[in-house]
Design a protein around this motif. Structure first.
Motif, mmCIF file in Angstrom:
data_model
loop_
_atom_site.group_PDB
_atom_site.id
_atom_site.type_symbol
_atom_site.label_atom_id
_atom_site.label_comp_id
_atom_site.label_asym_id
_atom_site.label_seq_id
_atom_site.Cartn_x
_atom_site.Cartn_y
_atom_site.Cartn_z
ATOM 1 N N ALA A 1 28.914 -68.681 104.796
ATOM 2 C CA ALA A 1 30.222 -68.761 104.137
ATOM 3 C C ALA A 1 30.965 -67.432 104.217
ATOM 4 N N ALA A 2 30.275 -66.338 103.925
ATOM 5 C CA ALA A 2 30.922 -65.023 103.981
ATOM 6 C C ALA A 2 31.309 -64.657 105.404
ATOM 7 N N MET A 3 30.404 -64.919 106.358
ATOM 8 C CA MET A 3 30.662 -64.527 107.731
ATOM 9 C C MET A 3 31.707 -65.398 108.404
ATOM 10 N N SER A 4 31.935 -66.605 107.902
ATOM 11 C CA SER A 4 33.003 -67.434 108.480
ATOM 12 C C SER A 4 34.357 -66.763 108.267
ATOM 13 N N HIS A 5 34.515 -66.030 107.165
ATOM 14 C CA HIS A 5 35.739 -65.241 106.960
ATOM 15 C C HIS A 5 35.790 -64.096 107.957
ATOM 16 N N TYR A 6 34.695 -63.384 108.078
ATOM 17 C CA TYR A 6 34.633 -62.229 108.972
ATOM 18 C C TYR A 6 35.030 -62.622 110.398
ATOM 19 N N PHE A 7 34.476 -63.712 110.889
ATOM 20 C CA PHE A 7 34.717 -64.108 112.279
ATOM 21 C C PHE A 7 36.134 -64.615 112.516
ATOM 22 N N ASN A 8 36.910 -64.804 111.462
ATOM 23 C CA ASN A 8 38.272 -65.306 111.624
ATOM 24 C C ASN A 8 39.331 -64.224 111.482
#
Length: 340
Positions: free
Chosen positions: A246-253
């Protein structure tokens, strides 16, 4: 580490007075029964594991763990085995020299590698040593319109030599697009990010002195972990991050934000990549835990050096990069060059 000591270390390292910095580190450890975690990370980076271990009197549990994971003659087995998706992007030129450190870094965990490259630029055979990997490639994007908008919004920095470089590096657009494509490789190969305990962003030239030793860290859906070694200008290094899906989905966007809200302005005028990443993560409400895993970027000139001797930065590379960027802007955006 108090403010005076922190500023002193910063000045000594900036002036490359490493001998003086090492002398201070040795003296502080000799005169004190214990040191803070911040002091430990600074001294450990400067002195290396053998010298730090010899002088440290009462190491904390974390410091004992770091001394073991940074010791190249030891491999720490994690207390808890995690399922980790590692998303690799960029050019895999240095991978062959970083492979041993990468596999040591995640030793004991179940790791799947999702690798991306621009079409025709990577021989998948170079990735075979990774073992459990999936590869995708895509056409290199044309980001020239975003580069122009960034120049118009944030301007060009002028040098006495006549060089002009954008405050927002044109490189950030294809780089973050590639990072996003690496994350998309997970779903392209029939996986879902939430099948994994953790998802990681990494470059092919990441070299690790230490190991990933945070299996007991309380990862939350609004928190991710970065390696602090390439932080700068009040922001976060963009070479590595790990967190929950969930946290990394923000990072990758971040690419979506860079090509929309960021270009409208209203964010920090200090457009260093580190600051841009911090602005974005703050915008998303993502908290960052900074850790020291001994990350180094393995440039061609550093191949063959002992791990503790690999420099954190190469100022000659920065100068060459600025010269290339200046020539690129002059050729690609002559109107912006002349009007700024």
């Amino acid at each position: 580490m108090n403010t005076v000591e922190r500023k002193l270390f910063h000045k000594l390292k900036k002036k490359k007075m490493f001998g003086s910095a090492k002398a201070i580190a040795k003296a502080v450890m000799t005169l004190n029964s214990s040191i803070s975690e911040e002091q430990f990370d600074q001294y450990h980076t400067l002195l290396g594991t053998p010298e730090t271990a010899k002088r440290l009197k009462s190491p904390s549990i974390r410091q004992q763990r770091k001394l073991k994971t940074f010791d190249q003659l030891q491999i720490r087995t994690p207390e808890k085995k995690l399922k980790i998706a590692v998303c690799l992007s960029g050019q895999p030129r240095s991978l062959i020299h970083c492979l041993d450190s990468l596999q040591r870094f995640f030793y004991g965990h179940e790791v799947t590698y999702f690798c991306h490259s621009w079409r025709g630029q990577t021989d998948p055979a170079l990735l075979q040593p990774l073992g459990n990997f999936f590869f995708s490639e895509s056409d290199s994007p044309n980001t020239s319109e975003f580069e122009r908008q960034a120049i118009q919004q944030y301007g060009l920095k002028h040098f006495d030599s006549g060089m002009k470089i954008p405050f927002v590096s044109p490189n950030v657009f294809p780089m973050w697009n590639g990072v996003q494509q690496a994350f998309n490789t997970i779903s392209e190969h029939g996986f879902q990010a939430d099948q994994f305990d953790l998802v990681c962003r990494m470059r092919y030239d990441n070299f690790w002195i230490g190991q990933f030793d945070l299996e007991d860290f309380a990862f939350k859906n609004n928190t991710l972990v970065i390696d602090r070694n390439y932080n700068g200008y009040g922001g976060y290094g963009d070479q590595f991050a790990i967190g929950t899906p969930a946290a990394m989905s923000h990072y990758f966007n971040i690419y979506n934000w860079l090509t929309s809200d960021f270009l409208k302005g209203g964010y920090s005028d200090n457009c260093f990549p580190e600051v841009m990443l911090k602005d974005y993560l703050d915008h998303c409400g993502i908290k960052v835990h900074e850790e020291d895993f001994g990350l180094r970027l393995l440039r061609d000139d550093y191949v063959g050096l002992a791990p503790q001797d690999i420099p954190l930065r190469n100022h000659a590379v920065s100068k060459e990069r600025n010269a290339r960027l200046s020539a690129y802007v002059k050729e690609s955006f002559p109107d912006e060059w002349n009007n700024n």
